[in-house]
Design a protein around this motif. Structure first.
Motif, short mmCIF file in Angstrom:
data_model
loop_
_atom_site.label_atom_id
_atom_site.label_comp_id
_atom_site.label_asym_id
_atom_site.label_seq_id
_atom_site.Cartn_x
_atom_site.Cartn_y
_atom_site.Cartn_z
N ALA A 94 0.85 -1.18 0.00
CA ALA A 94 0.00 0.00 0.00
C ALA A 94 0.88 1.24 0.00
N VAL A 95 0.60 2.22 -0.84
CA VAL A 95 1.49 3.36 -0.97
C VAL A 95 1.42 4.30 0.24
N ASP A 96 0.31 4.30 0.96
CA ASP A 96 0.20 5.22 2.09
C ASP A 96 0.98 4.74 3.31
N THR A 97 1.01 3.43 3.55
CA THR A 97 1.67 2.89 4.74
C THR A 97 2.93 2.08 4.43
N LEU A 98 3.10 1.68 3.19
CA LEU A 98 4.15 0.74 2.75
C LEU A 98 4.00 -0.63 3.39
N ASP A 99 2.80 -0.94 3.88
CA ASP A 99 2.53 -2.28 4.39
C ASP A 99 2.32 -3.24 3.23
N LYS A 100 2.85 -4.45 3.38
CA LYS A 100 2.65 -5.46 2.34
C LYS A 100 1.23 -6.01 2.44
N VAL A 101 0.52 -5.99 1.30
CA VAL A 101 -0.86 -6.45 1.29
C VAL A 101 -1.04 -7.74 0.50
N ALA A 102 -0.05 -8.13 -0.28
CA ALA A 102 -0.14 -9.38 -1.04
C ALA A 102 1.24 -9.85 -1.44
N SER A 103 1.39 -11.17 -1.56
CA SER A 103 2.62 -11.77 -2.06
C SER A 103 2.23 -12.90 -2.99
N PHE A 134 5.35 -13.88 -16.73
CA PHE A 134 4.07 -14.17 -16.09
C PHE A 134 3.09 -13.03 -16.33
N ARG A 135 1.84 -13.40 -16.56
CA ARG A 135 0.73 -12.45 -16.49
C ARG A 135 -0.06 -12.79 -15.23
N ILE A 136 -0.21 -11.80 -14.36
CA ILE A 136 -0.94 -11.99 -13.11
C ILE A 136 -2.25 -11.21 -13.22
N ALA A 141 -6.76 -9.98 -5.80
CA ALA A 141 -7.82 -10.91 -5.40
C ALA A 141 -7.26 -11.96 -4.45
N ALA A 142 -8.15 -12.65 -3.76
CA ALA A 142 -7.71 -13.70 -2.84
C ALA A 142 -6.93 -14.79 -3.57
N GLU A 143 -7.32 -15.06 -4.82
CA GLU A 143 -6.63 -16.07 -5.63
C GLU A 143 -6.34 -15.48 -7.01
N PRO A 144 -5.23 -14.77 -7.17
CA PRO A 144 -4.88 -14.21 -8.49
C PRO A 144 -4.71 -15.33 -9.52
#
Length: 338
Positions: A94-103, A134-136, A141-144
Motif C-alpha cells: 500500500a502506498v500510504d503505509t508501505l505495508d505489504k498487502v499481497a505476495s 508471467f501475467r498476473i 484478489a484472494a486467488e490471483p
C-alpha cells in the motif's frame, strides 16, 4: 544487470569505489516541486522507501523482500508492486503505509525482475530463472490468476508490454536477444539477436518501435515491434544499462553507467543529440547509476545511484543535477505516484 558476469563487474566496481564525492545540489524551492512521492526499492538493504519530492525527505522505509529490483505502480495509484529478484514472488504494498498487502509466488527458481502494472489491471513480470514471463490477472484478489509464457531464452530480464496487453517483449541478457511474446494469440516467441548484453527496453508511445540498449556494445537499437527487424543503430556512452522514453515521445535517455552520464537520443532522427553529466566518469564508480525514470511532465529525470545510496534529480532542460535524494542501501527500482 544480475547475471554472473555483471555481478562480478558490479562487485569489482563497488570494491574499487572510495567515498562518494561531495554533493553540491542546486538550490530548488519546495514550491517548484511536484506534490508527488518517489518510491525506491533498495536491493542491498532489502527495503522499500518513500520520498516526499516536495521536501526531498525520505518519509518512510520498511522491509520488503530479498534483493528487490524493479517497481510498478497500480493504475489507481494505491499500490506498488515489487519484483523480488532474490526470491520467487511479486509483492504488493500500500502506498500510504508501505505495508505489504499481497505476495504472489511465481514458482520455483522464478527470480522475477522486470515488472509492469498495466492499465488493464494485470501485472506482467519476467521470471528470469524460469525463462518466462508471467501475467498476473486480478493481482489483489484472494486467488490471483497466473499465466506463464515461455521466452525460451536465458536471462529474460527487462520487460515492455503493448498498450492493448496482447504482446510483451523482453531483453534476454544471457542469450543476447530481444524476444516478442504473444500473450493472447497462439504464436511461438520471436527472438532477434541484438548487440552485446541487451538489457534496457522501452516501447515508443505509438507501439510501433521498440528501443533497446545493449550495455556490452554501447549501442541502442530501434526494432520494428512486430517483425523484430532492426531499423536503426545508435552509438551511446559506455555501458548503457537502461533506456527510458520521455513522456512527450520525442527523446529517450540511456543510463551510461561507466561514464556517469545520460545519452539523449532524438527518436525521430535516431541520433544522440546531447550528453548530460550526472556524476561524470571520474566518480562514476562511486555512484554506479542504474535505473532511470522520467517525471510525468518530462521536466526531470531521476537516476538511481546504487553505490552511493542516492537518487540524482536532474533537470532535463539544463542538464543540471538539482539535488541528491537519500533512500535505502542500493536503491535500484524507482516509481512516482501522487
Amino acid at each position: 544487470m544480475n547475471l554472473s558476469g555483471a555481478l562480478a563487474m558490479s562487485a569489482a566496481l563497488l570494491l574499487a569505489a572510495g567515498c562518494a564525492p561531495e554533493n553540491r545540489p542546486v538550490s530548488t524551492s519546495a514550491a517548484d516541486q511536484p506534490a508527488r512521492s518517489l518510491f525506491v526499492a533498495a536491493k542491498r538493504g532489502n527495503t522499500l522507501s518513500k520520498i516526499d519530492l516536495a521536501t526531498g525527505e525520505e518519509v518512510q522505509r520498511k522491509p520488503s523482500c530479498t534483493n528487490p529490483h524493479e517497481l510498478a505502480t497500480s493504475p489507481d495509484g494505491r499500490h506498488v508492486a515489487l519484483a523480488c529478484y532474490g526470491g520467487t514472488s511479486v509483492d504488493i504494498f500500500a502506498v500510504d503505509t508501505l505495508d505489504k498487502v499481497a505476495s504472489i509466488d511465481l514458482g520455483e527458481n522464478a527470480r522475477p525482475h522486470g515488472i509492469v502494472w498495466h492499465e488493464n489491471g494485470d501485472i506482467y513480470a519476467t521470471a528470469e530463472g524460469r525463462r518466462s514471463i508471467f501475467r498476473i490477472a486480478r493481482p489483489l484478489a484472494a486467488e490471483p490468476q497466473l499465466l506463464e509464457f515461455s521466452t525460451a531464452k536465458d536471462g529474460s530480464h527487462m520487460l515492455a508490454v503493448a498498450p492493448d496487453g496482447n504482446t510483451a517483449w523482453t531483453t534476454d541478457l544471457g542469450s543476447r536477444t530481444v524476444t516478442r511474446v504473444a500473450l493472447k494469440a497462439r504464436m511461438a516467441p520471436l527472438s532477434m539477436t541484438v548487440g552485446e548484453e541487451p538489457e534496457g527496453i522501452a516501447l515508443a508511445p505509438d507501439g510501433r518501435t521498440l528501443w533497446v540498449s545493449a550495455r556490452g556494445s554501447n549501442e541502442v537499437f530501434a526494432l520494428d515491434s512486430d517483425t523484430m527487424e532492426v531499423r536503426e543503430t545508435v552509438e551511446t556512452g559506455r555501458f548503457p544499462l537502461r533506456i527510458a522514453i520521455r513522456p512527450q515521445g520525442d527523446v529517450a535517455v540511456t543510463s551510461d553507467l561507466m561514464d556517469g552520464s545520460l545519452s539523449v537520443i532524438d527518436l525521430a532522427e535516431a541520433e544522440v543529440i546531447r550528453t548530460i553529466p550526472v556524476s561524470g566518469p571520474e566518480t562514476a564508480q562511486d555512484r554506479f547509476q542504474v535505473t532511470i525514470l522520467w517525471s510525468d511532465d518530462g521536466r526531470r529525470i531521476y537516476v538511481a545511484e546504487t553505490a552511493s545510496d542516492t537518487i540524482a534529480e536532474v533537470d532535463y532542460a539544463s542538464g543540471t543535477v538539482l539535488r541528491r535524494l537519500t533512500a535505502g542501501e542500493g536503491g535500484d527500482g524507482l516509481a512516482i505516484l501522487p
